[in-house]
Scaffold this motif. Structure first.
Motif, PDB file in Angstrom:
ATOM      1  N   PHE A 124       0.815  -1.215   0.000  1.00 30.42           N
ATOM      2  CA  PHE A 124       0.000   0.000   0.000  1.00 30.42           C
ATOM      3  C   PHE A 124       0.847   1.263   0.000  1.00 30.42           C
ATOM      4  CE2 PHE A 124      -3.760  -2.408   2.000  1.00 30.42           C
ATOM      5  CZ  PHE A 124      -3.896  -3.099   0.825  1.00 30.42           C
ATOM      6  N   SER A 150       2.920   3.247  -2.101  1.00 31.54           N
ATOM      7  CA  SER A 150       3.230   3.290  -3.531  1.00 31.54           C
ATOM      8  C   SER A 150       4.664   3.764  -3.736  1.00 31.54           C
ATOM      9  CB  SER A 150       2.252   4.223  -4.244  1.00 31.54           C
ATOM     10  OG  SER A 150       2.527   5.555  -3.918  1.00 31.54           O
ATOM     11  N   HIS A 151       5.220   3.459  -4.892  1.00 28.52           N
ATOM     12  CA  HIS A 151       6.591   3.896  -5.192  1.00 28.52           C
ATOM     13  C   HIS A 151       6.761   5.401  -5.041  1.00 28.52           C
ATOM     14  CE1 HIS A 151       7.990   0.132  -7.573  1.00 28.52           C
ATOM     15  NE2 HIS A 151       7.138  -0.199  -6.636  1.00 28.52           N
ATOM     16  N   PRO A 152       5.850   6.207  -5.575  1.00 25.30           N
ATOM     17  CA  PRO A 152       6.044   7.654  -5.421  1.00 25.30           C
ATOM     18  C   PRO A 152       6.119   8.064  -3.950  1.00 25.30           C
ATOM     19  CG  PRO A 152       4.319   7.228  -7.012  1.00 25.30           C
ATOM     20  CD  PRO A 152       4.684   5.905  -6.424  1.00 25.30           C
ATOM     21  N   ILE A 169      12.614  12.235  -9.164  1.00 27.72           N
ATOM     22  CA  ILE A 169      11.328  11.538  -9.136  1.00 27.72           C
ATOM     23  C   ILE A 169      10.186  12.519  -9.388  1.00 27.72           C
ATOM     24  CG2 ILE A 169      11.230  11.746  -6.598  1.00 27.72           C
ATOM     25  CD1 ILE A 169       9.696   8.849  -8.517  1.00 27.72           C
ATOM     26  N   ARG A 200       9.962  12.946 -13.156  1.00 26.59           N
ATOM     27  CA  ARG A 200       9.440  11.739 -13.808  1.00 26.59           C
ATOM     28  C   ARG A 200       7.951  11.582 -13.531  1.00 26.59           C
ATOM     29  NH1 ARG A 200      11.975   6.919 -11.682  1.00 26.59           N
ATOM     30  NH2 ARG A 200      12.992   8.320 -10.209  1.00 26.59           N
ATOM     31  N   ALA A 201       7.564  11.790 -12.281  1.00 24.15           N
ATOM     32  CA  ALA A 201       6.163  11.626 -11.925  1.00 24.15           C
ATOM     33  C   ALA A 201       5.302  12.644 -12.671  1.00 24.15           C
ATOM     34  CB  ALA A 201       5.980  11.769 -10.418  1.00 24.15           C
ATOM     35  N   SER A 223       2.244  11.136 -14.771  1.00 24.73           N
ATOM     36  CA  SER A 223       0.866  11.242 -14.286  1.00 24.73           C
ATOM     37  C   SER A 223       0.782  12.278 -13.172  1.00 24.73           C
ATOM     38  CB  SER A 223       0.414   9.861 -13.787  1.00 24.73           C
ATOM     39  OG  SER A 223      -0.290   9.968 -12.584  1.00 24.73           O
ATOM     40  N   ASP A 281       0.200  10.830  -9.638  1.00 23.68           N
ATOM     41  CA  ASP A 281       1.399  10.327  -8.971  1.00 23.68           C
ATOM     42  C   ASP A 281       2.279  11.490  -8.509  1.00 23.68           C
ATOM     43  OD1 ASP A 281       1.202   7.455  -8.968  1.00 23.68           O
ATOM     44  OD2 ASP A 281       1.349   7.520 -11.138  1.00 23.68           O
ATOM     45  N   SER A 299      -1.995   8.093  -1.299  1.00 20.31           N
ATOM     46  CA  SER A 299      -1.909   7.078  -2.366  1.00 20.31           C
ATOM     47  C   SER A 299      -3.217   6.325  -2.483  1.00 20.31           C
ATOM     48  CB  SER A 299      -0.853   6.016  -2.037  1.00 20.31           C
ATOM     49  OG  SER A 299       0.413   6.508  -2.170  1.00 20.31           O
TER      50      SER A 299
END
Lengths: 590, 590
Positions: free
Chosen positions: A137, A139-141, A394, A397-398, A402, A405, A432
């Motif tokens: 749960f 999330s990567h971000p 990050i 990129r995020a 999106s 994200d 998230s």
């Protein structure tokens, strides 16, 4: 005896050591021993430094690097994970314990031990109940944002040691205000040592390896020597501080570190303390597990090995319980350290046990030598280590992938910096989950028509397709569940209220992987309301498992229309050559 | 003037009264007036009873039924919703305010007024920010379980008035213990009145309507007369209590109810109180909104009208703010009352304003007559009303449809009964969300092969299909996002580690509606790891919107394999007639 063999299988699952231990041989031993020596050299300054970061006496860092490593060697499934004190968990320990006791007091150390104990129990429970999925749960971000913000917080918190001033605060604004308030009291000797150590360690990281390579050293040896840089900084700074008598000039030093075996310690069972540490222990457990399992997974994949996440929880749980009973504080698998262990050739978890032996020897023999070690050098070690965690790319990129994200990363970074680690990571998880539910609560829905000359159906807004005034076909690109059921109802009802000739509504379910009870009741409601308006509801392309479940309810009996296997069948039948099929007024439940 | 017209549109959106007010005529007026008269008769005893349930003086129930109704008539979008005090929200008010102040004190009433104010502000904020979708996170099983448990709690809490004993407690165990402790002090006169009222009201509900129908009354009139039953009980019991001098025999009565206009009241701005009421106000807002919007949606659909959920938030928010400034307490749309309003012919929200006028007249004129009204009769009214909320059949329906949904209902009922409304509903929401994430975190995944002679691919475990040893095709029946990304990675890696001849992995994405950043990074990791093992990763049947997003990342540049439009293309290409296509070792990022 199938019974005995199944019991044996259970024992083997919970004790991976029985698996790899059977094929242990001399060659594996020497590989593990080599890796252990290198990790020990890396771990000695790190364990002291992270204890300092956690606000604990230096020796607790060493203690946290002995028995916990042995426990992980017995229960862990990763062949290369190096367990011990790590930066982020040390910061979280400082935040949790700092809210309860004054740093340097007995109560502070007891709270840290209790935190390790609670976290260990939670990890064990999650492992035994196979709840490792809970870690997903995060999330990567959110993880990336949290680690980056923690790195910034940690580096900032160590500046006080570099300047030699008192400063405190859990979050960035407090820390900065506190540092700026005291900056006039900067100790020039401390600052000189701190800056020199920082410069040296940065150079070791970037410049030493190329230099060693140019002298003809083999790449692997050069890499490993470069990793020993902090040990050199520690040794030189001890000699300088002792030789120049810098202690008398106000340079803060580590001081007397007790020499001997890790003490037997007991966590506190005070209900008030336990209650206060509950949430921090859970957050530390989850963050520690997520960090640890992600590096373990990566390293295992490189050798086509596998790890068992639920057993990893048990391994880390056992480590933390071991830490609690041997004067340590919360531990987990460290990223850089595990990579070094892997690169140095560790083949089994025994390498961890050998590392523990190395740290034990250090605790027995080396501690008197650490007396004159300046805190500023340990702080420099930490700063150089954690700045590699800071990765603001990050955000970029995020953003490009999106915006949802991006919102999660940006909020996590900001909240962690401004309000501290606990609020930061909790808000990140909540965000998230919330954003995911929000996205799926407004699923992509398309009104579709027939692509002429084919049996394919496409969005009427994107393609030139055939439709029929009496037929409304809606394709739902999401499972139907409680969060989006009302959305579907509003959509269908709005559409039929505005468009009077509609006599048939077909829900095309090719992307519907599940229909939960809320959605089922909503479909019943839609069916009932459409029936009152003399409109039939049909389904098409319902997946097997979804259909199996619908058959267990009364929905299909009440359905005013039909369930079509293919959307094309529905289209042909409901818009046959004789024009729109007239239906009789349906009294379905009305 | 496009500017002025867009401003006008905004005004119209926030003031639905401008829409329906323009076509208001004599015919609509008489329909609304008729409905208002009937709802007024129903609302007078209810509003007194629910104030009693909330632990407030009876007149606050009347006040909560005046200005709030006018506010909703101006801002609400439902043509039939009847706003006012309702059972569940009154219970939640008692729970929230009871934790802060002693019932009957000035602080208690002020806290209830403040709760209405806070709840009103929250509803307004949610409406203006268009966050109505948040209410969707309450799944149907959780709402059903919560309402059922609340009904049981409310009915039990009213038994003390029937018995005429003191008793208190927020949850079922406390309530029962408290009742049993005091049962010896039961007042026989109170009990007689209470039981008689209960028996009469149950009979009115079940038996009166058939009786009236048999006398030749029109069905609608019979229905409405049956609804007036509680008024008869109130009138008769007042006469009896007065005539027989029951007050002197220990029968608790409503007593002096102030006569006059609703007073101007102000919510407290004490920060401590506001903080304590924050969570209860949020829960009350959400529960109130969910109950209200579901009945509004149902009634609107019956007449092919529509409601605007975000504007409903504004309507209910305005009602609660109005309640706070006119001596009321939290209100929302009532189910039974709205149905009566609808059946009685209400055509516009003006009916609500006329009801308010009716209650105002009652407050001005009737209150002296209420002096001898026994509390037991009000309690009987509540019990009969709330028992219709209790529906344990949801347990059976949920069990047969899905065990996960059953778990959510059962836990919500149990937790609400045992720990009270706030913990019950919070746990229910957490559980719904958690179980949903759990389900989607272990998505249905099938290894698929080609159905011979077709272009279709089916699960190799369910169908006799063609496969190829060098090709692994996995169909994922769920969107890929943070909670299931690690699951996919473990699945693919375990599969290829165990099965050495695999050279190509195809992920069939026909049911993947979204790939979030976590899942993207996991796909990159899978691609990278497979590349190191000399295995290529391919995708097939990627949906348009998902592909659009992937193109914005670097994933497609790094992908070792290809993206195939159709799975059949992938199968043909990767298992061509010349046998498994050999690929060169791929250095992809290794």
């Amino acid at each position: 005896m199938p019974h005995a063999s199944s019991a044996m299988k259970t024992v083997r699952r919970y004790l991976p050591i029985l698996e790899w231990g059977r094929s242990y041989d001399g060659q594996t031993f020497s590989s593990d021993l080599m890796a252990a020596m290198i990790v020990t050299i890396m771990l000695i300054p790190q364990s002291l430094a992270y204890a300092l970061l956690a606000g604990l006496p230096a020796e607790m860092g060493l203690y946290a690097s002995i028995l916990p490593l042995v426990a992980y060697a017995i229960f862990g499934t990763s062949r290369a994970l190096a367990v011990g004190p790590v930066a982020v968990v040390s910061l979280m320990t400082a935040a949790a314990v700092g809210a309860i006791a004054e740093a340097g007091t007995m109560g502070y150390a007891t709270a840290a031990i209790t935190l390790a104990f609670l976290s260990g129990l939670m990890l064990l429970a999650l492992g035994l109940l196979r709840l490792g999925f809970l870690a997903n749960f995060l999330s990567h971000p959110v993880i990336a944002g949290f680690i980056t913000a923690s790195g910034i917080l940690i580096a900032t918190s160590q500046l006080k040691h570099i300047l030699g001033v008192p400063a405190h605060g859990e979050a960035l604004p407090d820390l900065l205000i506190s540092l700026l308030t005291h900056i006039g009291q900067t100790n020039p000797y401390t600052l000189a040592i701190g800056l020199a150590a920082l410069a040296f360690l940065f150079w070791v990281r970037k410049g030493l390896k190329p230099l060693l390579l140019r002298t003809g050293l083999r790449p692997r040896m050069a890499e490993l020597l470069a990793r020993a840089g902090p040990v050199a900084a520690v040794a030189v700074s001890i000699l300088l501080t002792w030789g120049l008598g810098l202690e008398a000039k106000g340079v803060a030093i580590v001081g007397a570190v007790p020499q001997g075996l890790p003490p037997f310690s007991l966590p506190s069972l005070d209900p008030g303390l336990l209650r206060e540490l509950l949430v921090p222990a859970l957050l530390i457990s989850i963050i520690g597990f997520v960090e640890s399992v992600s590096v373990a997974r990566t390293l295992a994949a490189k050798r086509r090995q596998r790890i068992v996440p639920d057993q990893e929880l048990i391994g880390l749980g056992a480590s933390n319980v071991a830490a609690a009973f041997s004067g340590g504080y919360p531990v987990t698998g460290g990223f850089a350290r595990s990579v070094v262990n892997f690169d140095a050739g560790a083949e089994t978890p025994a390498a961890g046990a050998f590392t523990a032996l190395g740290i034990l020897i250090a605790a027995l023999v080396l501690t008197p030598l650490l007396y004159f070690l300046p805190n500023a050098v340990l702080a420099a070690t930490i700063i150089v280590a954690v700045l590699s965690l800071v990765d603001l790319s990050i955000l970029k990129r995020a953003w490009s992938y999106s915006h949802v994200d991006f919102a999660a990363v940006a909020a996590t970074i900001l909240l962690t910096l401004v309000f501290g680690v606990e609020i930061g990571v909790s808000a990140g998880v909540a965000l998230s989950v919330g954003l995911h539910l929000y996205k799926t609560s407004r699923p992509h829905v398309a009104e579709v028509g027939l692509v002429p000359g084919t049996q394919h159906f496409r969005n009427i807004r994107r393609h030139d397709v055939e439709t029929h005034p009496s037929l409304l076909t809606i394709r739902i690109d999401e499972s139907l569940y409680f969060a989006n059921a009302a959305f579907l109802q509003d959509l269908v009802m709005d559409r039929v209220v505005c468009d009077q000739p509609i006599r048939h509504v077909v829900l095309m379910c090719s992307a519907v992987n599940e229909i939960d009870l809320s959605a089922l009741e909503t479909l019943e409601e839609i069916n009932h309301r459409l029936g009152e308006m003399d409109i039939r509801l049909h389904l098409s392309e319902v997946k097997g498992p979804v259909m199996d479940r619908l058959k267990r309810s009364h929905f299909l009996d009440q359905l005013t229309g039909e369930v079509f296997l293919a959307q094309y069948d529905a289209f042909r039948r409901l818009t046959g050559p004789q024009g729109p099929a007239r239906i009789d007024p349906v009294a379905a439940g009305a």
